[in-house]
Scaffold this motif. Structure first.
Motif, PDB file in Angstrom:
ATOM      1  N   SER A  39       0.840  -1.196   0.000  1.00  0.00           N
ATOM      2  CA  SER A  39       0.000   0.000   0.000  1.00  0.00           C
ATOM      3  C   SER A  39       0.877   1.248   0.000  1.00  0.00           C
ATOM      4  O   SER A  39       1.987   1.241   0.543  1.00  0.00           O
ATOM      5  N   LEU A  40       0.356   2.304  -0.627  1.00  0.00           N
ATOM      6  CA  LEU A  40       1.126   3.540  -0.785  1.00  0.00           C
ATOM      7  C   LEU A  40       0.193   4.731  -0.670  1.00  0.00           C
ATOM      8  O   LEU A  40      -0.853   4.783  -1.331  1.00  0.00           O
ATOM      9  N   MET A  41       0.569   5.691   0.158  1.00  0.00           N
ATOM     10  CA  MET A  41      -0.137   6.967   0.255  1.00  0.00           C
ATOM     11  C   MET A  41       0.627   7.983  -0.576  1.00  0.00           C
ATOM     12  O   MET A  41       1.846   8.114  -0.426  1.00  0.00           O
ATOM     13  N   VAL A  42      -0.056   8.679  -1.459  1.00  0.00           N
ATOM     14  CA  VAL A  42       0.546   9.718  -2.293  1.00  0.00           C
ATOM     15  C   VAL A  42      -0.052  11.060  -1.895  1.00  0.00           C
ATOM     16  O   VAL A  42      -1.272  11.220  -1.890  1.00  0.00           O
ATOM     17  N   ILE A  43       0.816  11.999  -1.568  1.00  0.00           N
ATOM     18  CA  ILE A  43       0.373  13.356  -1.243  1.00  0.00           C
ATOM     19  C   ILE A  43       0.756  14.262  -2.397  1.00  0.00           C
ATOM     20  O   ILE A  43       1.936  14.431  -2.713  1.00  0.00           O
ATOM     21  N   GLY A  44      -0.245  14.860  -3.049  1.00  0.00           N
ATOM     22  CA  GLY A  44       0.014  15.757  -4.164  1.00  0.00           C
ATOM     23  C   GLY A  44      -0.928  15.473  -5.316  1.00  0.00           C
ATOM     24  O   GLY A  44      -1.469  14.368  -5.435  1.00  0.00           O
ATOM     25  N   GLY A  45      -1.111  16.489  -6.180  1.00  0.00           N
ATOM     26  CA  GLY A  45      -2.017  16.324  -7.304  1.00  0.00           C
ATOM     27  C   GLY A  45      -1.413  16.698  -8.634  1.00  0.00           C
ATOM     28  O   GLY A  45      -2.127  16.815  -9.631  1.00  0.00           O
ATOM     29  N   GLY A  46      -0.081  16.855  -8.678  1.00  0.00           N
ATOM     30  CA  GLY A  46       0.582  17.244  -9.916  1.00  0.00           C
ATOM     31  C   GLY A  46       1.005  16.053 -10.754  1.00  0.00           C
ATOM     32  O   GLY A  46       0.545  14.927 -10.558  1.00  0.00           O
ATOM     33  N   VAL A  47       1.915  16.308 -11.678  1.00  0.00           N
ATOM     34  CA  VAL A  47       2.339  15.293 -12.639  1.00  0.00           C
ATOM     35  C   VAL A  47       2.994  14.111 -11.940  1.00  0.00           C
ATOM     36  O   VAL A  47       2.658  12.948 -12.208  1.00  0.00           O
ATOM     37  N   VAL A  48       3.957  14.372 -11.053  1.00  0.00           N
ATOM     38  CA  VAL A  48       4.663  13.284 -10.377  1.00  0.00           C
ATOM     39  C   VAL A  48       3.690  12.427  -9.579  1.00  0.00           C
ATOM     40  O   VAL A  48       3.723  11.192  -9.624  1.00  0.00           O
ATOM     41  N   ALA A  49       2.796  13.071  -8.843  1.00  0.00           N
ATOM     42  CA  ALA A  49       1.826  12.338  -8.037  1.00  0.00           C
ATOM     43  C   ALA A  49       0.921  11.481  -8.915  1.00  0.00           C
ATOM     44  O   ALA A  49       0.686  10.295  -8.624  1.00  0.00           O
ATOM     45  N   ALA A  50       0.405  12.039  -9.986  1.00  0.00           N
ATOM     46  CA  ALA A  50      -0.528  11.311 -10.853  1.00  0.00           C
ATOM     47  C   ALA A  50       0.169  10.154 -11.558  1.00  0.00           C
ATOM     48  O   ALA A  50      -0.378   9.040 -11.656  1.00  0.00           O
ATOM     49  N   GLU A  51       1.382  10.392 -12.075  1.00  0.00           N
ATOM     50  CA  GLU A  51       2.091   9.326 -12.781  1.00  0.00           C
ATOM     51  C   GLU A  51       2.464   8.178 -11.851  1.00  0.00           C
ATOM     52  O   GLU A  51       2.271   6.996 -12.187  1.00  0.00           O
ATOM     53  N   LEU A  52       3.015   8.503 -10.687  1.00  0.00           N
ATOM     54  CA  LEU A  52       3.469   7.435  -9.798  1.00  0.00           C
ATOM     55  C   LEU A  52       2.304   6.724  -9.115  1.00  0.00           C
ATOM     56  O   LEU A  52       2.395   5.527  -8.822  1.00  0.00           O
ATOM     57  N   ALA A  53       1.207   7.432  -8.877  1.00  0.00           N
ATOM     58  CA  ALA A  53       0.006   6.753  -8.386  1.00  0.00           C
ATOM     59  C   ALA A  53      -0.477   5.743  -9.427  1.00  0.00           C
ATOM     60  O   ALA A  53      -0.859   4.610  -9.088  1.00  0.00           O
TER      61      ALA A  53
END
Length: 467
Positions: A170-184
């Motif tokens: 499981s992974l929590m991603v904080i952020g809504g930009g390019v890096v966050a969207a791609e890695l999510a």
């Protein structure tokens, strides 16, 4: 040697290009690097992140076409994906890149560089002097927001996420930009249960429909999206689990936490205070990449905060390397807009691809940005699923295209495409925006049938045929 015409601090892709173009221009150049030659893009950003995404993209493409779908009988081989990613980074061995530097006639100096005076750089115990210029090409680091417990929880940045040798459950991603969207996208496809929290929507710098379509896709993949919320506290327990408390009062427990909330300039320990500049600040430049208030210090790539993209940094690097050589040798400088020695496109025609599923490809201004600049704007939208080439590419194609036209000049100032493999459409749009091709002339650029490029014809039809 301790004296060079130009000293470039930072041997990432951008620094390499500054050094290369200046060397080709006749200068003797030193390139200083404290980490891996090739920099962030090669080892912890562009290349490894896209390698993590590509296998799933290809698999999804096959599953979207009847006939091919039936041939897909297995699941994604996660270890093979990670091994392939490792090959793209040369297993984080930079010898090949260092060999290229030597072959280009550039001196590589290993170590941390500090500016200790005008045209003076110290690496270890050695002081190096630049007879003409120093170029700061030091890049940026992930921003860690001021959230109680965050630093102590040892969160991932893009570095850990793109170099991980196993996939957490499981992974929590904080952020809504390019890096966050791609890695999510990548981690959900590779088997992690991903939760993404963003204080607003996704991909905020794009046309609104881009972020909305990517959000819908992430939900379809199984990502738990928590939009319009943000973390208020983070704790990692004795078992290694991370608890993220959100502003809506809920908590999320995951194996790892990825922070992707922006970037900060890597200038804190550069020695800027010795030449009257502020450590930790972005280095603002003119269009020849010369730092404001100086006649010898250049800033190229992320550190100047003009456009935090590798391809844009390399574009700046080519201009900087050439103009530094021209000035050093007393040659004419072409600093007019779109001249050989300036980075004009940073203002008007920055292309970007977000490699989510679907992809987002854009260049130039959004409709809102064009209106803010006072343009007489006409917006044209088209459903890309209605293009013949789209139905051939996928039985379930979903996509959207938009062009933004400055009516006073009848030229495109922006374009956005969302859909499978729309990155292949982007360069045509970039050429149209940079060259300011009149709408009437674009009618004579005939797209091949049946390909997705036919969307250009449909957009022009929707805009209106010239009489």
């Amino acid at each position: 040697m301790t004296t060079y015409d130009l000293i470039v601090i930072g041997a990432g892709a951008v620094g390499e290009n500054v050094a290369d173009y200046a060397t080709r221009g006749g200068l003797k150049v030193a390139l200083v690097e404290s980490d891996l030659v090739g920099g962030e893009c090669s080892y912890w950003a562009c290349m490894p992140s896209k390698a993590l995404l590509m296998s799933s993209t290809v698999l999804d493409g096959a599953k979207a076409v009847d006939g091919a779908r039936q041939a897909v009988t297995g699941e994604l081989d996660v270890q093979a994906v990670l091994n392939r990613r490792n090959s793209f980074t040369s297993n984080w061995d930079d010898q090949g890149q260092a060999d290229w530097v030597a072959g280009a006639g550039i001196d590589l100096i290993r170590g941390h560089a500090t500016i200790t005076g005008v045209r003076e750089v110290t690496v270890g115990d050695t002081v190096y002097t630049a007879t003409h210029a120093v170029a700061a090409v030091v890049g940026s680091d992930a921003l860690l927001p001021d959230i109680p417990g965050l630093i102590d929880s040892k969160p991932w940045s893009n570095k850990e996420a793109t170099s991980a040798q196993s996939i957490p459950s499981s992974l929590m991603v904080i952020g809504g930009g390019v890096v966050a969207a791609e890695l999510a996208t990548a981690y959900q496809q590779l088997g992690a249960k991903v939760t993404l929290a963003a204080r607003s929507g996704l991909l905020g710098g794009n046309e609104p429909f881009a972020g909305e379509m990517v959000a819908d896709s992430l939900r379809d993949l199984g990502v738990d999206l928590r939009l319009n919320t943000s973390p208020t506290r983070v704790d990692r327990d004795e078992h290694g689990l991370v608890t993220t408390t959100l502003s809506d009062g809920t908590t999320v427990v995951t194996d790892e936490l990825l922070v992707a909330t922006g970037r900060v300039p890597r200038t804190q320990s550069l020695g800027l205070e010795t030449v009257g500049l502020t450590p930790g600040d972005w280095l603002h430049t003119d269009d020849t990449l010369l730092v404001e208030g100086t006649d010898w210090l250049y800033a190229v790539g992320d550190v100047n905060h003009r456009a935090l993209l590798t391809h844009q940094g390399k574009y700046q690097a080519r201009a900087a390397g050439v103009v530094i050589a021209a000035r050093a040798l007393g040659k004419p400088v072409h600093a007019e807009p779109w001249g050989a020695h300036v980075a004009t496109a940073d203002h008007a025609a920055v292309p970007q691809v977000t490699f989510t599923s679907p992809e987002v490809a854009s260049v130039g201004l959004t409709a809102a940005q064009a209106e803010q600049q006072g343009m007489d704007v006409k917006v044209v939208d088209y459903d890309m699923a209605q293009v013949a080439g789209s139905s051939l590419k996928s039985d379930t194609y979903k996509g959207q295209a938009r062009i933004v036209v400055d009516e006073s000049r009848k030229v495109l100032v922006g374009a956005t495409f969302v859909g499978p493999e729309v990155s292949d459409l982007l360069h045509a749009a970039t050429v149209a925006v940079v060259a300011e091709v009149p709408i009437d002339r674009l009618w004579h650029a005939v797209p091949s049938y049946p390909t997705v490029t036919e969307v250009w014809l449909r957009l022009l039809d929707a805009y209106g045929r010239p009489e």
